[in-house]
Write a protein that holds these residues in place. Structure first.
Motif, PDB file in Angstrom:
ATOM      1  N   PHE A 188     -53.662 -26.072  25.019  1.00 16.65           N
ATOM      2  CA  PHE A 188     -55.065 -25.715  25.280  1.00 16.65           C
ATOM      3  C   PHE A 188     -55.637 -24.966  24.077  1.00 16.65           C
ATOM      4  N   PRO A 189     -55.793 -25.679  22.963  1.00 16.63           N
ATOM      5  CA  PRO A 189     -56.183 -24.990  21.726  1.00 16.63           C
ATOM      6  C   PRO A 189     -57.585 -24.379  21.773  1.00 16.63           C
ATOM      7  N   ASP A 190     -58.383 -24.753  22.760  1.00 17.77           N
ATOM      8  CA  ASP A 190     -59.727 -24.168  22.847  1.00 17.77           C
ATOM      9  C   ASP A 190     -59.725 -22.764  23.453  1.00 17.77           C
ATOM     10  N   MET A 191     -58.606 -22.359  24.032  1.00 19.49           N
ATOM     11  CA  MET A 191     -58.559 -21.000  24.584  1.00 19.49           C
ATOM     12  C   MET A 191     -58.693 -19.991  23.445  1.00 19.49           C
ATOM     13  N   ASP A 192     -59.491 -18.954  23.693  1.00 21.72           N
ATOM     14  CA  ASP A 192     -59.740 -17.976  22.621  1.00 21.72           C
ATOM     15  C   ASP A 192     -59.719 -16.534  23.111  1.00 21.72           C
ATOM     16  N   THR A 193     -59.289 -16.290  24.337  1.00 23.49           N
ATOM     17  CA  THR A 193     -59.429 -14.943  24.904  1.00 23.49           C
ATOM     18  C   THR A 193     -58.120 -14.440  25.506  1.00 23.49           C
ATOM     19  N   LEU A 194     -57.674 -13.299  25.007  1.00 25.09           N
ATOM     20  CA  LEU A 194     -56.518 -12.626  25.595  1.00 25.09           C
ATOM     21  C   LEU A 194     -57.012 -11.287  26.139  1.00 25.09           C
ATOM     22  N   SER A 195     -57.240 -11.269  27.466  1.00 28.76           N
ATOM     23  CA  SER A 195     -57.871 -10.131  28.145  1.00 28.76           C
ATOM     24  C   SER A 195     -56.799  -9.185  28.661  1.00 28.76           C
ATOM     25  N   MET A 196     -56.528  -8.139  27.890  1.00 32.65           N
ATOM     26  CA  MET A 196     -55.550  -7.144  28.341  1.00 32.65           C
ATOM     27  C   MET A 196     -55.841  -5.806  27.681  1.00 32.65           C
ATOM     28  N   GLY A 197     -55.527  -4.724  28.415  1.00 30.95           N
ATOM     29  CA  GLY A 197     -55.789  -3.377  27.935  1.00 30.95           C
ATOM     30  C   GLY A 197     -56.906  -2.732  28.722  1.00 30.95           C
ATOM     31  N   MET A 198     -56.680  -1.494  29.183  1.00 32.43           N
ATOM     32  CA  MET A 198     -57.642  -0.724  29.958  1.00 32.43           C
ATOM     33  C   MET A 198     -57.733   0.671  29.316  1.00 32.43           C
ATOM     34  N   SER A 199     -58.337   1.616  30.016  1.00 32.02           N
ATOM     35  CA  SER A 199     -58.546   2.944  29.416  1.00 32.02           C
ATOM     36  C   SER A 199     -57.255   3.554  28.871  1.00 32.02           C
ATOM     37  N   ALA A 204     -52.008  -0.211  23.003  1.00 36.03           N
ATOM     38  CA  ALA A 204     -50.824  -1.079  23.113  1.00 36.03           C
ATOM     39  C   ALA A 204     -51.251  -2.541  23.231  1.00 36.03           C
ATOM     40  N   ALA A 205     -52.332  -2.776  23.969  1.00 37.45           N
ATOM     41  CA  ALA A 205     -52.797  -4.158  24.151  1.00 37.45           C
ATOM     42  C   ALA A 205     -53.265  -4.754  22.827  1.00 37.45           C
ATOM     43  N   ILE A 206     -54.025  -3.980  22.072  1.00 36.40           N
ATOM     44  CA  ILE A 206     -54.531  -4.492  20.788  1.00 36.40           C
ATOM     45  C   ILE A 206     -53.372  -4.713  19.816  1.00 36.40           C
ATOM     46  N   ALA A 207     -52.386  -3.814  19.861  1.00 37.02           N
ATOM     47  CA  ALA A 207     -51.202  -4.002  19.017  1.00 37.02           C
ATOM     48  C   ALA A 207     -50.513  -5.325  19.341  1.00 37.02           C
ATOM     49  N   CYS A 208     -50.622  -5.772  20.589  1.00 39.28           N
ATOM     50  CA  CYS A 208     -49.977  -7.019  21.017  1.00 39.28           C
ATOM     51  C   CYS A 208     -50.926  -8.215  20.965  1.00 39.28           C
ATOM     52  N   GLY A 209     -52.123  -8.034  20.436  1.00 39.97           N
ATOM     53  CA  GLY A 209     -52.994  -9.186  20.202  1.00 39.97           C
ATOM     54  C   GLY A 209     -54.170  -9.347  21.139  1.00 39.97           C
ATOM     55  N   ALA A 210     -54.465  -8.372  21.981  1.00 37.51           N
ATOM     56  CA  ALA A 210     -55.644  -8.491  22.859  1.00 37.51           C
ATOM     57  C   ALA A 210     -56.915  -8.641  22.020  1.00 37.51           C
ATOM     58  N   ASN A 211     -57.819  -9.513  22.459  1.00 38.27           N
ATOM     59  CA  ASN A 211     -59.134  -9.557  21.808  1.00 38.27           C
ATOM     60  C   ASN A 211     -60.264  -9.328  22.805  1.00 38.27           C
ATOM     61  N   LEU A 212     -59.899  -8.891  23.993  1.00 40.99           N
ATOM     62  CA  LEU A 212     -60.874  -8.419  24.983  1.00 40.99           C
ATOM     63  C   LEU A 212     -60.194  -7.312  25.768  1.00 40.99           C
ATOM     64  N   VAL A 213     -60.824  -6.136  25.800  1.00 47.07           N
ATOM     65  CA  VAL A 213     -60.278  -5.022  26.588  1.00 47.07           C
ATOM     66  C   VAL A 213     -61.278  -4.673  27.685  1.00 47.07           C
ATOM     67  N   ARG A 214     -60.744  -4.252  28.835  1.00 49.06           N
ATOM     68  CA  ARG A 214     -61.574  -3.937  30.011  1.00 49.06           C
ATOM     69  C   ARG A 214     -61.453  -2.447  30.287  1.00 49.06           C
ATOM     70  N   VAL A 215     -62.492  -1.699  29.972  1.00 46.49           N
ATOM     71  CA  VAL A 215     -62.389  -0.237  29.983  1.00 46.49           C
ATOM     72  C   VAL A 215     -63.378   0.361  30.969  1.00 46.49           C
ATOM     73  N   GLY A 216     -62.851   1.085  31.948  1.00 48.28           N
ATOM     74  CA  GLY A 216     -63.691   1.704  32.958  1.00 48.28           C
ATOM     75  C   GLY A 216     -63.807   3.210  32.784  1.00 48.28           C
ATOM     76  N   SER A 217     -62.784   3.943  33.228  1.00 45.02           N
ATOM     77  CA  SER A 217     -62.893   5.401  33.314  1.00 45.02           C
ATOM     78  C   SER A 217     -63.120   6.068  31.960  1.00 45.02           C
ATOM     79  N   ALA A 218     -62.606   5.522  30.867  1.00 46.07           N
ATOM     80  CA  ALA A 218     -62.825   6.147  29.557  1.00 46.07           C
ATOM     81  C   ALA A 218     -64.298   6.076  29.148  1.00 46.07           C
ATOM     82  N   ILE A 219     -65.064   5.196  29.782  1.00 46.49           N
ATOM     83  CA  ILE A 219     -66.508   5.100  29.495  1.00 46.49           C
ATOM     84  C   ILE A 219     -67.327   5.825  30.552  1.00 46.49           C
ATOM     85  N   PHE A 220     -67.042   5.550  31.817  1.00 47.43           N
ATOM     86  CA  PHE A 220     -67.919   6.037  32.896  1.00 47.43           C
ATOM     87  C   PHE A 220     -67.407   7.317  33.563  1.00 47.43           C
ATOM     88  N   GLY A 221     -66.179   7.697  33.274  1.00 46.24           N
ATOM     89  CA  GLY A 221     -65.587   8.865  33.924  1.00 46.24           C
ATOM     90  C   GLY A 221     -64.683   8.445  35.070  1.00 46.24           C
TER      91      GLY A 221
END
Ligand SMILES: *Cc1c(COP(=O)(O)O)cnc(C)c1O
Length: 234
Positions: A188-199, A204-221
């Motif tokens: 599936f060469p068209d896949m382009d998103t590795l969604s991992m990592g939170m607040s 660690a997620a970016i070190a392992c290649g994440a290109n989308l992070v989902r961050v809640g509490s570090a932004i909103f409290g």
């Protein structure tokens, strides 16, 4: 406060990307606004955020109707129940938590024809735990193949939640997801998103290649409640 938090989170992303030798601008920050009001979303939007994540459908629909700001992409990151797929397909741009063929088929059938295809990540169960949902790694390739013929979905990548809290376990989970992603991209060469990592674990997620992070509490409290189990999403 939200604006300051976003500066801090963007700085964390920049440092983690630099340490990993990757481009911070290629990492999408999804602000997970579950349990926070439309006003908080507007504040984050004013500070430059364009991607928002929600877990609870009823709460999300009210917020989506209430925010009315330009250029927002709404990401559904919660568990997808069958009776919710029609509304998710109509109101969201992304779903990160597809873990069954049946869900994928329903989302595709129910995506209105005048809208662009729904962007989908397949959620993979990491570390053997079942609590967070996700397809078992051994079922991943079949699920991806099942998505191929679904015209109103666009398979963008994989999503996972580390089982932590031990940093070694977190890293092992993220490395595992990265390997599954690399392996699946052969077919599936068209896949382009590795969604991992939170607040707590975005570095660690970016070190392992994440290109989308989902961050809640570090932004909103800190979140002070979970919406009741009234069928609104979890
Ligand atoms: C709530 C949630 C997040 C954000 O979690 P934080 O620890 O608050 O950053 C990310 N992904 C999913 C799937 C979530 O449910």
């Amino acid at each position: 406060m939200i604006a300051n938090n976003i500066v801090t989170v963007r700085d964390r992303i920049r440092r983690a990307a630099a340490a990993a030798g990757t481009d911070a601008d290629a990492i999408t920050l999804v602000a997970v606004s579950k349990t926070f009001p439309a006003e908080a979303v507007r504040e984050a939007h004013a500070a430059g955020i364009r991607d928002f994540g929600e877990n609870y459908l009823q709460e999300a629909l009210e917020k989506i109707a209430g925010v009315r700001a330009e250029g927002i992409q709404w990401h559904f990151v919660g568990q997808v129940q069958s009776n919710k797929t029609a509304r998710i397909a109509r109101h969201f741009d992304w779903v990160h938590s597809v873990d069954r063929t049946r869900t994928a088929r329903r989302l595709s059938e129910q995506r209105p024809g005048h809208m662009p295809p729904l962007n989908v990540c397949l959620q993979v169960r990491l570390g053997g735990g079942a609590e967070r949902g996700g397809v078992a790694p051994r079922g991943l390739q079949q699920l991806a193949e099942d998505c191929r013929p679904l015209r109103n979905l666009r398979l963008r990548g994989l999503m996972g939640v580390a089982t932590g809290p031990d940093p070694d376990i977190t890293r092992r989970d993220f490395q595992h997801l990265r390997k599954l992603y690399d392996d699946l991209r052969v077919r599936f060469p068209d896949m382009d998103t590795l969604s991992m990592g939170m607040s707590g674990d975005l570095e660690a997620a970016i070190a392992c290649g994440a290109n989308l992070v989902r961050v809640g509490s570090a932004i909103f409290g800190e979140r002070h409640y979970s919406p009741p189990p009234d069928g609104s999403g979890t």
